[in-house]
Design a protein around this motif. Structure first.
Motif, PDB file in Angstrom:
ATOM      1  N   ALA A 248       0.887  -1.324   0.088  1.00 18.05           N
ATOM      2  CA  ALA A 248       0.079   0.068  -0.019  1.00 18.05           C
ATOM      3  C   ALA A 248       0.905   1.255   0.150  1.00 18.05           C
ATOM      4  N   PRO A 249       0.294   2.239  -0.761  1.00 18.05           N
ATOM      5  CA  PRO A 249       1.179   3.473  -0.632  1.00 18.05           C
ATOM      6  C   PRO A 249       1.018   4.327   0.557  1.00 18.05           C
ATOM      7  N   GLY A 250       1.804   5.126   0.944  1.00 14.04           N
ATOM      8  CA  GLY A 250       1.486   5.902   2.058  1.00 14.04           C
ATOM      9  C   GLY A 250       1.128   7.402   1.989  1.00 14.04           C
ATOM     10  N   THR A 251       1.387   8.286   2.473  1.00 11.93           N
ATOM     11  CA  THR A 251       1.162   9.661   2.537  1.00 11.93           C
ATOM     12  C   THR A 251       2.237  10.592   2.433  1.00 11.93           C
ATOM     13  N   SER A 252       3.455  10.283   2.331  1.00 15.97           N
ATOM     14  CA  SER A 252       4.754  11.069   1.991  1.00 15.97           C
ATOM     15  C   SER A 252       5.268  10.939   0.731  1.00 15.97           C
ATOM     16  N   SER A 253       5.516  12.234   0.167  1.00 10.83           N
ATOM     17  CA  SER A 253       6.493  12.217  -0.742  1.00 10.83           C
ATOM     18  C   SER A 253       7.868  11.690  -0.760  1.00 10.83           C
ATOM     19  N   THR A 254       8.606  11.287  -1.839  1.00 13.99           N
ATOM     20  CA  THR A 254      10.050  10.980  -1.509  1.00 13.99           C
ATOM     21  C   THR A 254      10.693  12.202  -1.099  1.00 13.99           C
ATOM     22  N   GLU A 255      10.338  13.458  -1.622  1.00 13.97           N
ATOM     23  CA  GLU A 255      11.043  14.729  -1.094  1.00 13.97           C
ATOM     24  C   GLU A 255      10.754  14.698   0.513  1.00 13.97           C
ATOM     25  N   ASP A 256       9.603  14.527   1.170  1.00 15.48           N
ATOM     26  CA  ASP A 256       9.301  14.595   2.476  1.00 15.48           C
ATOM     27  C   ASP A 256      10.153  13.645   3.091  1.00 15.48           C
ATOM     28  N   MET A 257      10.299  12.322   2.784  1.00 23.12           N
ATOM     29  CA  MET A 257      11.250  11.408   3.509  1.00 23.12           C
ATOM     30  C   MET A 257      12.503  11.820   3.381  1.00 23.12           C
ATOM     31  N   ILE A 258      13.124  12.256   2.377  1.00 27.41           N
ATOM     32  CA  ILE A 258      14.332  13.107   2.427  1.00 27.41           C
ATOM     33  C   ILE A 258      14.498  14.101   3.405  1.00 27.41           C
ATOM     34  N   LYS A 259      13.613  14.831   3.530  1.00 36.31           N
ATOM     35  CA  LYS A 259      13.665  16.125   4.294  1.00 36.31           C
ATOM     36  C   LYS A 259      13.712  15.903   5.717  1.00 36.31           C
ATOM     37  N   SER A 260      13.028  14.750   6.137  1.00 40.24           N
ATOM     38  CA  SER A 260      12.623  14.276   7.457  1.00 40.24           C
ATOM     39  C   SER A 260      13.898  13.592   7.855  1.00 40.24           C
ATOM     40  N   THR A 261      15.035  13.351   7.118  1.00 35.41           N
ATOM     41  CA  THR A 261      16.025  12.543   7.476  1.00 35.41           C
ATOM     42  C   THR A 261      17.469  13.440   7.797  1.00 35.41           C
ATOM     43  N   GLU A 262      17.990  13.178   9.096  1.00 36.82           N
ATOM     44  CA  GLU A 262      18.975  13.819   9.483  1.00 36.82           C
ATOM     45  C   GLU A 262      20.144  13.658   8.778  1.00 36.82           C
ATOM     46  N   ARG A 263      20.627  12.297   9.012  1.00 37.11           N
ATOM     47  CA  ARG A 263      21.820  11.468   8.356  1.00 37.11           C
ATOM     48  C   ARG A 263      21.070  10.329   7.748  1.00 37.11           C
ATOM     49  N   GLY A 264      21.316   9.965   6.393  1.00 40.67           N
ATOM     50  CA  GLY A 264      21.072   8.617   5.983  1.00 40.67           C
ATOM     51  C   GLY A 264      21.477   8.420   4.389  1.00 40.67           C
ATOM     52  N   LEU A 265      20.968   7.442   3.872  1.00 40.21           N
ATOM     53  CA  LEU A 265      21.251   7.194   2.536  1.00 40.21           C
ATOM     54  C   LEU A 265      20.207   7.021   1.630  1.00 40.21           C
ATOM     55  N   TYR A 266      20.014   7.573   0.472  1.00 38.82           N
ATOM     56  CA  TYR A 266      19.207   7.561  -0.574  1.00 38.82           C
ATOM     57  C   TYR A 266      19.444   6.571  -1.664  1.00 38.82           C
ATOM     58  N   VAL A 267      18.838   5.305  -1.712  1.00 45.14           N
ATOM     59  CA  VAL A 267      19.147   4.165  -2.570  1.00 45.14           C
ATOM     60  C   VAL A 267      18.249   3.976  -3.550  1.00 45.14           C
ATOM     61  N   ASN A 268      18.900   3.946  -4.802  1.00 42.34           N
ATOM     62  CA  ASN A 268      18.008   3.857  -5.991  1.00 42.34           C
ATOM     63  C   ASN A 268      17.570   2.272  -6.155  1.00 42.34           C
ATOM     64  N   ARG A 269      18.592   1.444  -5.949  1.00 40.80           N
ATOM     65  CA  ARG A 269      18.402   0.048  -6.231  1.00 40.80           C
ATOM     66  C   ARG A 269      19.447  -1.045  -5.559  1.00 40.80           C
ATOM     67  N   PHE A 270      18.681  -2.283  -5.434  1.00 42.19           N
ATOM     68  CA  PHE A 270      19.655  -3.063  -4.638  1.00 42.19           C
ATOM     69  C   PHE A 270      19.720  -4.119  -5.768  1.00 42.19           C
ATOM     70  N   TRP A 271      20.612  -4.863  -5.777  1.00 45.57           N
ATOM     71  CA  TRP A 271      21.297  -5.618  -6.764  1.00 45.57           C
ATOM     72  C   TRP A 271      22.001  -7.035  -6.229  1.00 45.57           C
ATOM     73  N   TYR A 272      21.956  -8.160  -7.220  1.00 46.50           N
ATOM     74  CA  TYR A 272      22.312  -9.451  -6.652  1.00 46.50           C
ATOM     75  C   TYR A 272      22.188  -9.953  -5.204  1.00 46.50           C
ATOM     76  N   THR A 273      20.786  -9.727  -4.893  1.00 42.59           N
ATOM     77  CA  THR A 273      20.442 -10.070  -3.504  1.00 42.59           C
ATOM     78  C   THR A 273      20.268 -11.474  -3.227  1.00 42.59           C
ATOM     79  N   ARG A 274      20.911 -12.160  -2.284  1.00 43.95           N
ATOM     80  CA  ARG A 274      20.690 -13.513  -2.077  1.00 43.95           C
ATOM     81  C   ARG A 274      20.486 -13.687  -0.581  1.00 43.95           C
ATOM     82  N   LEU A 275      19.780 -14.835  -0.365  1.00 42.98           N
ATOM     83  CA  LEU A 275      19.363 -15.209   0.822  1.00 42.98           C
ATOM     84  C   LEU A 275      20.612 -15.793   2.021  1.00 42.98           C
ATOM     85  N   VAL A 276      20.771 -15.216   2.991  1.00 41.40           N
ATOM     86  CA  VAL A 276      21.707 -15.615   4.095  1.00 41.40           C
ATOM     87  C   VAL A 276      21.208 -16.651   5.011  1.00 41.40           C
ATOM     88  N   HIS A 277      20.045 -16.346   5.338  1.00 43.08           N
ATOM     89  CA  HIS A 277      19.421 -17.037   6.461  1.00 43.08           C
ATOM     90  C   HIS A 277      17.908 -17.026   6.275  1.00 43.08           C
TER      91      HIS A 277
END
Lengths: 447, 482
Positions: free
Chosen positions: A340-369
């Motif tokens: 389900a979508p929420g109510t935030s824009s991507t810009e809102d989520m970035i604005k509310s982050t003091e320090r973090g990472l914006y990630v476009n994509r994950f790649w070659y993901t595999r199950l560890v456990h």
């Protein structure tokens, strides 16, 4: 395209050869086309026509399976002979619930004539536009543009005949420079819904903004994920635990958590085979109508998806999520998955982050456990450090090792926009929003 | 068959193709899967079709169909030319295939016992016996076993007069026991991970593997892993990898980055590129002096062993790493020509409906000089890890992280406690430069990887990897925290 009548005739020919033996036929017909490009030109360009028949024949409780793509008399004779021979040598199968009875199949929009007829020239024109954009910015464009049409038929000697025709379109682009890249994707069953130029502009911007990435320390970061990255979370949770077979075998992340709140209130996940905002199919590969299944509701684990075999074993009712009989060991999975979508824009989520990472994509993901769905993988095609509510600078790719269950427990924001994406495996579709997650564990760096 | 194929090639040329080839493939696969004593699948699968690849003004087109009639061959041939003309609309590099390929001949996988002559009852009997043996171990939740046999007949012809006919026979099988307890799930596999070992060969290999004779052991190991000590967390240590894990390490961190199409960017949007760029050829230290890696399509049992590749180039062996130095690529006609070289025969298509891509043949780590027990005795402290459980590597094949099904601590030259959830990570050239010992021919096995994905639309290739246990120093292990 065979059409409904010809497909039905082929199934009848198979059943005639099977005589009095109960039997089931899955017919899968496809005309697929894919234009692939790299270094700003088309380097591979392919087309395929094929019709596959998968037959399950019963001798009492003994099951035999055979597959062919030969529709001539010799091919159909061998299909039936080998299915029968395999049934005769098999021990009785106590788990198989028998052939399903006929049901009413609702129709659902999933076929688009323009997409079915899309020509190599049409695809080349779109790819040429992307390559032009990329080249003008001194970047290297690569990716695919695929279009096609398919028919799925399930028929059995109990009178089941389910037919669904559908189309597919997928445009994936990677635009890369010396030390940066941007990637975008548009998927669906209508090619007209894919906006090539806009996707190209986004990818070019990400690649330009990502130049001169810096190294940062690994560790725990707040992350803002695009729908592309969220799709990976949902797909991994699907493959490794949303099906009842995984629950029965005690390898699912749902085990011991049914009815418990283990994710954020903001997390609602469901499967709905009839929703045309995804890639719909009205029935599963046994010919059972699909039901909507609420998998996670406001963070509470509700239910896996079932096929007839797992439903029988667990005292439940099938939800219409069987895979083809050749993949029976895997059990049922969700095929038209939504968060389900929420109510935030991507810009809102970035604005509310003091320090973090914006990630476009994950790649070659595999199950560890399996039990916590611990996954390792890399970031790719655009990672930016967020400082004081703004994208501060691009960073080099990182490796993460993270429980996806715990990640969804730490969701603080969900974007108001979702994106439909199709998986490279098995035609599975996912409509995903972007997410803000308060803690995500990165365990390594690239050089 | 030859007449139908000539018809396509003639039509392609008369429609403007400067080069064309056609492959007709007919495959039969018989597979059995048993789970917890129930035969979940006993399948016979037949697939037949053809694919036509054409070059028009230096641009590629490919079309394929399951209908092997003259009319359909005509339609598909014309379609492939239409597609190639569309490819040319976007411009870009024009393809140069280099010298013509004129191979002619016939090849068949040598087998002692054709697996298709073994009765279904006998095949099923082995799996049910293995299942019963696994059931002896108390605490095993899921018992899985499988056998697969494949016979693929392939005809290839091109407009340069090549015509080859091949029959490739593969045989594979394996068992997996999964134990569950108190939030923990542990699996053990035999003879290889991902369900099975697979080779080009006959029924004789299944008898050698002795699946029933190893099933109770691996089931007991799965149960023991539930309560084994976890892998030490985030530690730098010495690691000895079992031969099966070395094979996957070679596959991911050497086999893929030496694919020359990746180096030239053809796979950038999907499988990725490569850190082994062309200026490094002949001047880059990939590994330590004990590291010698060879790509070949001629060694017995290898899943990359054949007579000719899918461009008609003969099977051969190519040095890839010699005494640690990077010296060779896997190449196609098109990519070799860009380097001023000649193809070493690595173009393989997964079936009639896919174009050939550069794929691994048998990319193998040559054996060293050590006996395994001597290698362990020579190791003061470390971890012995075996049988792959998970694998992930970045798009340039540089940063990797692998997990194994089982490990043992090594303490003062002896194997100690069993370890669960073992993982290790590294950077490819650093890792291989820290390889200081490889076991000898007695411990060297031709492992099969029948699940290698690449290309769009996706293709699954079957590749071979000869490997023996090897030791690596200064490895970061225990990434997964419990």
């Amino acid at each position: 395209m065979l059409g409904r009548k010809k497909a039905e005739d082929i199934c009848k020919e198979v059943f005639r050869r099977a005589g009095s033996d109960p039997a089931e036929v899955l017919l899968f017909s496809e005309a697929q086309n894919l234009t692939r490009f790299a270094n700003n030109y088309i380097h591979q360009n392919v087309a395929e026509r094929n019709v596959t028949l998968i037959m399950r024949l019963l001798r009492g409780k003994r099951l035999g399976l055979a597959t062919t793509n030969r529709l001539d008399g010799e091919g159909l004779d061998r299909l039936v002979e080998r299915a029968r021979a395999n049934a005769e040598v098999s021990p009785e199968d106590p788990d198989y619930p028998g052939l399903p009875e006929p049901a009413d199949y609702p129709t659902v929009d999933g076929f688009d004539q323009e997409t079915a007829n899309y020509s190599p020239k049409n695809r080349a024109k779109a790819v040429g536009e992307l390559c032009r954009q990329s080249s003008e910015h001194g970047l290297n464009g690569s990716g695919i543009f695929s279009t096609g049409a398919s028919e799925i038929v399930i028929a059995n000697t109990q009178g089941v005949f389910a037919y669904h025709a559908c189309t597919n379109a997928d445009f994936q682009i990677l635009v890369a420079g010396e030390d940066s890249s941007g990637r975008e994707q548009g998927s669906g069953w209508q090619v007209s819904a894919i906006h090539v130029e806009a996707l190209g502009q986004l990818a070019v911007k990400t690649a330009q903004d990502g130049r001169n990435p810096r190294s940062i320390d690994s560790g725990e970061y707040t992350v803002v994920l695009t729908p592309y990255a969220t799709e990976d979370l949902l797909n991994m949770l699907n493959y490794y635990g949303m099906g009842a077979q995984a629950v029965l075998e005690a390898r699912s992340w749902m085990c011991d958590r049914m009815g418990k709140k283990i994710m954020s209130n903001l997390v609602d996940i469901w499967d709905d085979g009839m929703d045309s905002s995804g890639v719909p199919t009205p029935f599963d590969f046994e010919g059972v109508p699909k039901k909507r299944v609420n998998i996670v509701e406001q963070g509470v684990v509700k239910s896996p998806v079932f096929d007839r075999t797992t439903a029988k074993k667990m005292g439940e009712v099938t939800t219409g999520h069987a895979l083809p009989p050749t993949m029976r060991s895997f059990g049922p999975i969700a095929t038209n998955l939504f968060m389900a979508p929420g109510t935030s824009s991507t810009e809102d989520m970035i604005k509310s982050t003091e320090r973090g990472l914006y990630v476009n994509r994950f790649w070659y993901t595999r199950l560890v456990h399996p039990r916590d769905c611990v996954i390792t993988g890399m970031t790719r095609d655009g990672v930016f450090l967020i400082e004081n509510g703004e994208l501060a600078y691009p960073v080099k790719d990182l490796r993460f090792t993270q429980s996806y269950v715990e990640a969804l427990a730490k969701v603080e924001g969900v974007s108001d926009q979702t994106r439909l994406l199709t998986s490279e495996f098995g035609g599975q579709a996912t409509r995903a929003p972007g997410l803000k997650i308060s803690a995500f564990t990165f365990t390594g760096l690239t050089a | 068959m030859e007449n139908l194929m000539s018809r396509a090639l003639d039509l392609a040329q008369s429609n403007g193709a400067q080069y064309a080839d056609i492959r007709v493939v007919e495959s039969r696969t018989e597979s059995i899967q048993v789970k917890n004593g129930v035969v979940e699948s006993l399948n016979f699968a037949e697939s037949r079709g053809f694919g036509i690849r054409v070059l028009v003004k230096g641009a590629w087109g490919f079309s394929s169909s399951n209908n092997l009639s003259a009319e359909e061959i005509d339609r598909v041939t014309k379609h492939s030319v239409e597609i190639a003309r569309s490819s040319g609309l976007v411009g870009g590099e024009r393809v140069d295939l280099g010298p013509p390929v004129v191979s002619r001949g016939r090849y068949e996988t040598p087998v002692q016992v054709d697996p298709f002559t073994v009765s279904l009852e006998d095949r099923l009997g082995i799996l049910l016996a293995a299942d019963s043996e696994m059931a002896r171990a108390e605490g095993v939740r899921v018992r899985q076993s499988n056998l697969v046999i494949i016979k693929e007949k392939k005809w290839f012809a091109n407009t340069e007069s090549a015509f080859t006919e091949q029959t490739i026979i593969e045989t594979g099988g394996g068992v997996v026991a999964t134990a569950v307890g108190d939030g923990e799930v542990q699996s053990r596999s035999y003879p290889n991970s991902f369900g099975r070992q697979q080779v080009t060969g006959g029924w004789e290999v299944v008898l050698q593997w002795d699946l029933p004779g190893n099933s109770e052991r691996i089931a007991n190991e799965a149960v023991a892993l539930l309560t084994a000590e976890p892998c030490p967390a985030d530690t730098i240590t010495t690691v000895i990898l079992g031969g099966d894990q070395v094979a996957l390490q070679v596959h991911e961190s050497c086999g893929h980055p030496i694919e020359l199409d990746r180096v030239f960017g053809s796979e950038a949007a999907y499988a990725g590129t490569s850190f082994l760029t062309t200026e490094k050829l002949g001047s880059f230290r990939y590994g330590s002096e004990v590291v010698n890696i060879t790509a070949d399509s001629v060694r017995p049992l290898g899943l990359g062993t054949f007579g000719w590749d899918d461009e008609g180039v003969p099977a051969q062996a190519t040095p890839i790493v010699r005494e640690g130095e990077f010296v060779g690529y896997l190449m196609s006609r098109e990519t070799a020509s860009k380097l001023g070289r000649v193809s070493n025969g690595c173009m393989r298509a997964s079936s009639w409906n896919r174009i050939p891509l550069i794929r691994m043949t048998n990319v193998s780590l040559e054996p060293g000089e050590w006996e395994l027990q001597d290698l362990i005795a020579d190791t003061d402290r470390g971890i012995y890890m075996m049988t792959n459980r998970s694998w992930s590597i970045d798009d340039r094949r540089y940063n990797f992280q692998f997990g194994t099904e089982m490990g043992y601590e090594i303490n003062k030259g002896k194997l100690g406690r069993m370890l669960r959830n073992c993982t290790y990570t590294g950077i490819t050239p650093e890792f291989w430069n820290n390889c200081d010992a490889i076991c000898n021919q007695n411990h060297w096995t031709m492992w099969g990887t029948p699940n290698c994905g690449k290309g769009q639309p996706s293709q699954i290739a079957h590749t071979g990897h000869g490997a023996a246990p090897a030791r690596f120093r200064n490895v970061r292990a225990g990434i997964y925290r419990q």
